[in-house]
Design a protein around this motif. Structure first.
Motif, PDB file in Angstrom:
ATOM      1  N   UNK A  56      -6.987  -2.016  -9.611  1.00 14.89           N
ATOM      2  CA  UNK A  56      -6.003  -1.791  -8.554  1.00 14.89           C
ATOM      3  C   UNK A  56      -6.692  -1.285  -7.290  1.00 14.89           C
ATOM      4  N   UNK A  57      -6.228  -1.793  -6.155  1.00 10.28           N
ATOM      5  CA  UNK A  57      -6.698  -1.272  -4.872  1.00 10.28           C
ATOM      6  C   UNK A  57      -5.824  -0.096  -4.458  1.00 10.28           C
ATOM      7  N   UNK A  58      -6.464   0.994  -4.061  1.00 15.63           N
ATOM      8  CA  UNK A  58      -5.740   2.159  -3.559  1.00 15.63           C
ATOM      9  C   UNK A  58      -6.248   2.471  -2.162  1.00 15.63           C
ATOM     10  N   UNK A  59      -5.339   2.532  -1.209  1.00 18.64           N
ATOM     11  CA  UNK A  59      -5.702   2.943   0.140  1.00 18.64           C
ATOM     12  C   UNK A  59      -5.716   4.460   0.185  1.00 18.64           C
ATOM     13  N   UNK A  60      -6.799   5.034   0.690  1.00 16.84           N
ATOM     14  CA  UNK A  60      -6.903   6.494   0.760  1.00 16.84           C
ATOM     15  C   UNK A  60      -5.778   7.083   1.607  1.00 16.84           C
ATOM     16  N   UNK A  61      -5.261   6.317   2.550  1.00 14.55           N
ATOM     17  CA  UNK A  61      -4.179   6.797   3.409  1.00 14.55           C
ATOM     18  C   UNK A  61      -2.878   7.007   2.638  1.00 14.55           C
ATOM     19  N   UNK A  62      -2.780   6.405   1.451  1.00 13.60           N
ATOM     20  CA  UNK A  62      -1.548   6.511   0.663  1.00 13.60           C
ATOM     21  C   UNK A  62      -1.502   7.780  -0.181  1.00 13.60           C
ATOM     22  N   UNK A  63      -2.549   8.605  -0.109  1.00 17.72           N
ATOM     23  CA  UNK A  63      -2.636   9.779  -0.980  1.00 17.72           C
ATOM     24  C   UNK A  63      -1.923  11.005  -0.420  1.00 17.72           C
TER      25      UNK A  63
ATOM     26  N   UNK B  14       0.790  -1.228   0.000  1.00 17.47           N
ATOM     27  CA  UNK B  14       0.000   0.000   0.000  1.00 17.47           C
ATOM     28  C   UNK B  14       0.825   1.283   0.000  1.00 17.47           C
ATOM     29  N   UNK B  15       2.149   1.155   0.078  1.00 14.75           N
ATOM     30  CA  UNK B  15       2.998   2.345   0.105  1.00 14.75           C
ATOM     31  C   UNK B  15       2.838   3.160   1.374  1.00 14.75           C
TER      32      UNK B  15
END
Length: 396
Positions: A213-220, A83-84
């Motif tokens: 792709x799954x993107x976690x909002x916390x990674x933004x 998730x970066x």
């Protein structure tokens, strides 16, 4: 007298459906159970072996309340790798399943006068966990034509000075849809503007199809990361529902408060299951990919089958293991004394007449739909589709 706050809470509809299906099976009926959100695969062998080793090594005592360091480190590695997201051990709490993580968050953050935004269709426990902590769930409707994705302008119009948090679930239970980066960026902007927390339930992130792709909002960005509590677990990705291991990652103050709450409720998650979770997160992941591929095959078969049934239309979900077909054209029809006026009516009819268990959309705040879990065999999917087809053909 029973505490007044408990009167606000309903039993879980999904577990109730599963219980009824199992009750009928125990009586000798051949029931196709599309109700429960549980992978039908066995827990991977290397995970079971790690648990067996833990038992043999005598790792059967209390652990630190928030989880062993080894597991926290495995979670930290996973969050950075997938998730970066970079966290320290002080940002992680391991609990008895992702549901427990969510409950701890509700206990730590919500109180009288708070409002919590919940997009519908929603997972059944979100509103009740808000209510039992004396806060008010505010339902924000989403629509099929938008792939059930929260529209940022609708969210902003619902926010008040009482708004404390927004619960996001992507991939979604019950719809199976995924939030795009564009929408998540807008939601993050609104959350920061109004100083509200994001609770990001990412339990289905490993079950995604069609090269999405799954993107976690916390990674933004660091700002939104500081306002987000990420929730995840092993139940869906590694077929470990009974092991009860979930985790939360978030700001130190919130995690510290959640840990204090957990210390007075369950104490630590099961020591043996924690060792198994280390193996699940740090060991080979080919087992996860095999499950994902099989779920994708089942999804394709189920959705095609549902769309071949008169009165049903079903969009192709992009994640999780649920289809969320539209049954609005069935409503108003009847057979004998059975009048189908709601998704609950249809669910009861299909269980009693066709011996197919599924969950009404009303349980998720979405009348006119039903949820079907394809976490079952192709044989059951085929049998269930044909039973639904025949039962709906009887309705006039």
């Amino acid at each position: 007298m029973i505490a007044e706050r408990t009167k606000k809470v309903k039993p879980s509809p999904t577990l109730a459906v599963d219980s009824k299906a199992k009750e009928l099976k125990a009586k000798g009926f051949d029931v196709v159970n599309f109700g429960v959100g549980e992978p039908d695969f066995d827990t991977p062998e290397h995970v079971k072996e790690a648990a067996i080793k833990a038992i043999r090594d005598g790792f059967t005592k209390y652990t630190p309340v928030g989880g062993i360091d080894e597991l926290k480190e495995a979670i930290i590695d996973k969050l950075e790798r997938d998730n970066g997201l970079k966290y320290g051990k002080e940002n992680i709490l391991v609990s008895c399943g992702a549901k427990h993580s969510l409950y701890n968050i509700a206990q730590a953050l919500f109180g009288p006068g708070d409002e919590v935004m919940i997009p519908s269709p929603y997972w059944v426990s979100y509103p009740d966990q808000v209510l039992i902590n004396d806060a008010q769930p505010v339902i924000v409707e989403t629509y099929e034509e938008d792939n059930f994705m929260l529209q940022p302008e609708v969210l902003e119009n619902k926010i008040t000075p009482k708004t404390k948090a927004l619960i996001l679930n992507s991939p979604s239970n019950p719809t199976g849809f995924i939030y795009s980066k564009k929408v998540l960026e807008k939601v993050a902007e609104i959350a920061l503007k109004h100083n509200i927390y994001i609770i990001s339930d990412e339990i289905y992130e490993k079950l995604i199809y069609d090269d999405e792709k799954h993107i976690s909002i916390a990674s933004l960005g660091e700002e939104i990361k500081e306002k987000t509590i990420v929730v995840n677990g092993l139940s869906k990705s590694h077929a470990m529902t009974g092991w009860r291991i979930g985790y939360a990652a978030g700001p130190v103050e919130i995690i510290k408060t959640m840990t204090k709450i957990q210390s007075q409720s369950t104490s630590n998650p099961t020591s043996i299951a924690q060792k198994a979770a280390v193996a699940a997160l740090s060991g080979p992941q080919d087992c996860v990919e095999k499950m994902r591929q099989e779920f994708e095959r089942r999804r394709n078969y189920l959705v095609a089958g549902l769309n071949s049934i008169g009165g049903i239309s079903c969009k192709m979900p992009k994640g999780a293991f649920y289809a969320f077909p539209n049954i609005s054209k069935v409503l108003g029809k009847k057979v004998s004394n059975n009048q189908i006026n709601s998704s609950m009516d249809l669910s009861i009819y299909l269980l009693e007449q066709a011996k197919v268990a599924l969950v009404p959309g009303s349980a998720f705040g979405a009348e006119g739909y039903i949820r079907i879990s394809y976490a079952t065999s192709m044989e059951n999917l085929s049998k269930g589709i044909e039973r639904i087809r025949k039962a709906l053909e009887e309705l006039k």
